[in-house]
Design an enzyme around this catalytic site. Structure first.
Site, short mmCIF file in Angstrom:
data_model
loop_
_atom_site.label_atom_id
_atom_site.label_comp_id
_atom_site.label_asym_id
_atom_site.label_seq_id
_atom_site.Cartn_x
_atom_site.Cartn_y
_atom_site.Cartn_z
N HIS A 144 0.84 -1.20 0.00
CA HIS A 144 0.00 0.00 0.00
C HIS A 144 0.87 1.25 0.00
CE1 HIS A 144 -3.44 2.55 1.47
NE2 HIS A 144 -2.43 3.24 1.94
N GLU A 145 1.90 1.27 0.85
CA GLU A 145 2.77 2.45 0.91
C GLU A 145 3.54 2.64 -0.38
OE1 GLU A 145 2.52 4.55 3.21
OE2 GLU A 145 1.21 3.29 4.41
N HIS A 148 1.48 4.25 -2.87
CA HIS A 148 1.48 5.71 -2.74
C HIS A 148 2.67 6.31 -3.46
CE1 HIS A 148 -1.86 6.70 -0.27
NE2 HIS A 148 -1.47 6.05 0.79
N GLU A 230 -6.28 7.14 -1.15
CA GLU A 230 -6.14 6.00 -0.24
C GLU A 230 -6.74 4.75 -0.87
OE1 GLU A 230 -4.61 5.51 2.62
OE2 GLU A 230 -3.80 7.51 2.40
#
Lengths: 470, 187
Positions: A144-145, A148, A230
């Site tokens: 997930h990071e 980003h 997100e």
């Protein structure tokens, strides 16, 4: 995939354009209100203000968040498993560079990614995260990071934040000058005629409305952007790991932890994987308000668990079932057909609670001393004494001064006489090739020598015998 | 004046079309480079795996001295994998290597001292993470191939693609080893 960034930007571009329009409108009407036909000047002023803030951002240091949080940079040997997980996700995403990895010694599980440029990007995790999540879940969070970083969310949200800041400042200026200058003007204009006075009043009202509502609308757009990004990062994470359940159960564990994060503030909250300010409260992160930077965690988990495959197309399908509208652009969907979900890896957490704290302490410069009784003692940097007492057995351990490296000290027993240690003669080993070689020590342990090894001697890790290498 | 305007519009259109063609070509080049970089990444991970294996065999040899056949199979498979050239050969050789590694780890199960050995545990973690990395590098390569192939086949792009010779690329398929091995009969 640059394609994704463009496709996603299309949606986000609309939101940013909305903010730009608000900025320019406020500038224009503010200018008009302060002096007739000065609308264009107002516009220019708004643009200058925005440009100035962008410049200030780009020339400022990036480490404000990190310094406040006592994040320590990790080296690969501090936590090879964590580095392996980040490596894997960099490969799966095609990120192209390896971000730096930081660790924060905090029991609250959370993670965030920052990075204006590839060279300075970094991912930070807390020790709470490391020992609570198993390997699949940690992989999901890291994915997930990295999502980003890959989608350039940090730059994007900063752009939005700077816009929001400019709008707030600008509307403040307009409001104040209207308040102090407006009354004087209307008195002088009313001498021109009743019609002029009425038109002025209407413009005044409209201008005030913009000045007051503008910041609120801009905030709404900003937080809408944040929430969309997100969800997108969730989708990217699922695509990279091919295992959406990992991220789903990680989010579940994080939101159920109910441990407040000690250093997060309102300004830094948007960057975390789960909003740290609301995660600690009783009902977790269920705030569905339009002013929250993160979507409600239960919604994110629901969408991830509704996925029947592991690609963007599957995330989009799950999203459409849960919400209206669409999230991911058509171009991205085209090149990400449905993918099967892989099997779970069934590996446990990569560090135990104690080990995770040890990694953090080592990274902070603590020295490790091993006592004869088996206890390992962490000595902080700057400890002034030259010896420390073992709390388990009472022996006094001398602390090696800096420069001696990591050699464990020989503990002295306070009462009994210590038999003199007769050093054994060093063993000899002659290298015959330049590749990997192994040598059998007298105690039975095999010692490996890599091609890059070029020191004159090595110590056997089991018995401590010196082996001379020629 | 009428002709002047028409000429201007025409020139404008040509400029726009050229700009679009340039942009599309650059996009395809970028995708292709990404593809080739992804392939190189697979190479890097496979090579890392090949480098780890001799170490592993040495460590296990120190404890399990009678399993010579297994060791030889592993080393042989590794050498085959290092020397394989074409995509198909490489995929096959890597598969075989994975199989031999499985039997090596199965052998290690019988020696509890070996399993507790620090070096062995470190190598096991390294190898397993390298296997993961190979899998992810392969995954990204296939994702890139999918993006690239889709891109050169959709409507406006296919002209640019054929004009500048951007061809389809194939996926790095790995067939399950069970499918390929012929049944062996042992007496």
């Amino acid at each position: 995939m640059w394609e994704q960034i463009i496709a996603n930007r299309r949606r986000s571009a609309l939101l940013i354009t909305g903010m730009a329009v608000i900025l320019l409108l406020i500038g224009f009407t503010g200018g008009e209100l302060l002096a007739p036909n000065a609308g264009v000047l107002g516009l220019l002023f708004a643009l200058l203000l925005w440009g100035g803030m962008m410049l200030a951002y780009f020339t400022s240091a990036e480490s404000i968040l990190m310094a406040g949080a006592y994040a320590r940079e990790l080296k690969r040997e501090d936590s090879p498993q964590l580095f392996n997980i980040v490596d894997e996700m960099c490969l799966a995403s095609g990120l192209g560079f390896m971000p730096r990895i930081y660790l924060i010694d905090d029991p609250a599980p959370n993670a965030f990614a920052v990075g204006r440029k590839p060279e300075t990007s970094s991912i930070t995790v807390t020790t709470g995260l490391m020992y609570r999540l198993n390997r699949d879940e940690l992989q999901g969070v890291i994915a997930h990071e990295i999502g980003h970083l890959k989608n350039r969310d940090v730059q994007f949200m900063t752009l939005a934040a700077v816009m929001l800041g400019s709008i707030v400042i600008l509307s403040e200026i307009v409001r104040r000058s209207l308040w102090y200058g407006g009354r004087g003007r209307s008195r002088s204009d009313s001498r021109d005629g009743k019609d002029g006075g009425q038109a002025q009043a209407i413009i005044l009202v409209v201008g005030l409305l913009f000045a007051i509502l503008g910041p609120i609308m801009a905030q709404l757009l900003y937080f809408a952007c944040s929430r969309k990004r997100e969800y997108l990062a969730d989708a990217s994470g699922a695509q990279f790991t091919r295992y959406p359940e990992g991220l789903a159960s990680a989010l579940e564990k994080i939101s159920q932890a109910h441990v407040p994060l000690s250093f997060a503030s309102k300004a830094t909250a948007p960057m975390f994987i789960v909003n740290p300010l609301t995660a600690a409260s009783e009902d977790g992160d269920e705030s569905d308000s339009v002013f929250s930077s993160h979507p409600p965690t239960s919604q994110r988990i629901k969408i991830l668990r509704a996925m029947t495959g592991a690609s963007f197309t599957d995330y989009e399908a799950a999203w459409r079932k849960a919400k209206c509208g669409s999230l991911i652009g058509a171009q991205t969907l085209q090149s990400a057909p449905t993918e099967p979900i892989r099997a779970p890896s069934n590996e446990g957490p990569i560090q135990s609670r104690q080990d995770a704290h040890d990694v953090a302490r080592r990274a902070s410069g603590y020295m490790r001393l091993k006592c004869n009784c088996g206890l390992e003692i962490s000595v902080p940097e700057g400890y002034e004494q030259d010896s420390i007492r073992c709390i388990r057995c009472g022996s006094i351990l001398p602390i090696p001064s800096a420069g001696e490296g990591e050699a464990p000290a020989e503990p002295r027993r306070p009462d009994s006489a210590v038999p003199p240690v007769i050093p054994l003669a060093p063993l000899q080993f002659h290298r015959t090739s330049t590749g990997w070689e192994s040598f059998r020590c007298a105690c039975g342990r095999t010692v490996q020598l890599s091609p890059a090894f070029d020191a004159p001697q090595i110590r056997c890790t089991a018995c401590g015998r010196t082996i001379e290498v020629t | 004046m009428g002709i002047g305007i028409i000429a201007l519009v025409f020139v404008g259109l040509v400029v726009v079309v050229l700009a679009w063609v340039a942009g599309a070509y650059n996009g395809l080049v970028r995708l292709r480079n990404q593809l080739e970089n992804a392939w190189a990444q697979i190479d890097v991970q496979l090579k890392r795996r090949h480098d780890l294996i001799p170490n592993l065999v040495e460590t296990v040899k120190g404890y399990a001295t009678h399993e010579r056949e297994t060791f030889e199979k592993v080393i042989q498979a590794r050498n085959m994998a290092v020397s394989a050239k074409t995509v198909g050969d490489r995929a096959e050789a890597e598969n075989v290597l994975t199989g031999t590694l499985k039997s090596l780890f199965a052998v290690a199960e019988a020696y509890p001292e070996l399993k507790a050995n620090q070096e062995f545990m470190r190598l096991q973690e390294e190898l397993s993470s390298t296997e993961n990395k190979v899998a992810f590098a392969r995954q990204f390569y296939n994702d890139s191939v999918m993006t690239y192939n889709t891109h050169i086949e959709v409507f406006p792009m296919n002209f640019i693609a054929t004009m500048f010779n951007f061809g389809r690329r194939e996926f790095f398929e790995v067939k399950a080893e069970d499918e390929r091995e012929a049944p062996q009969v042992k007496f």
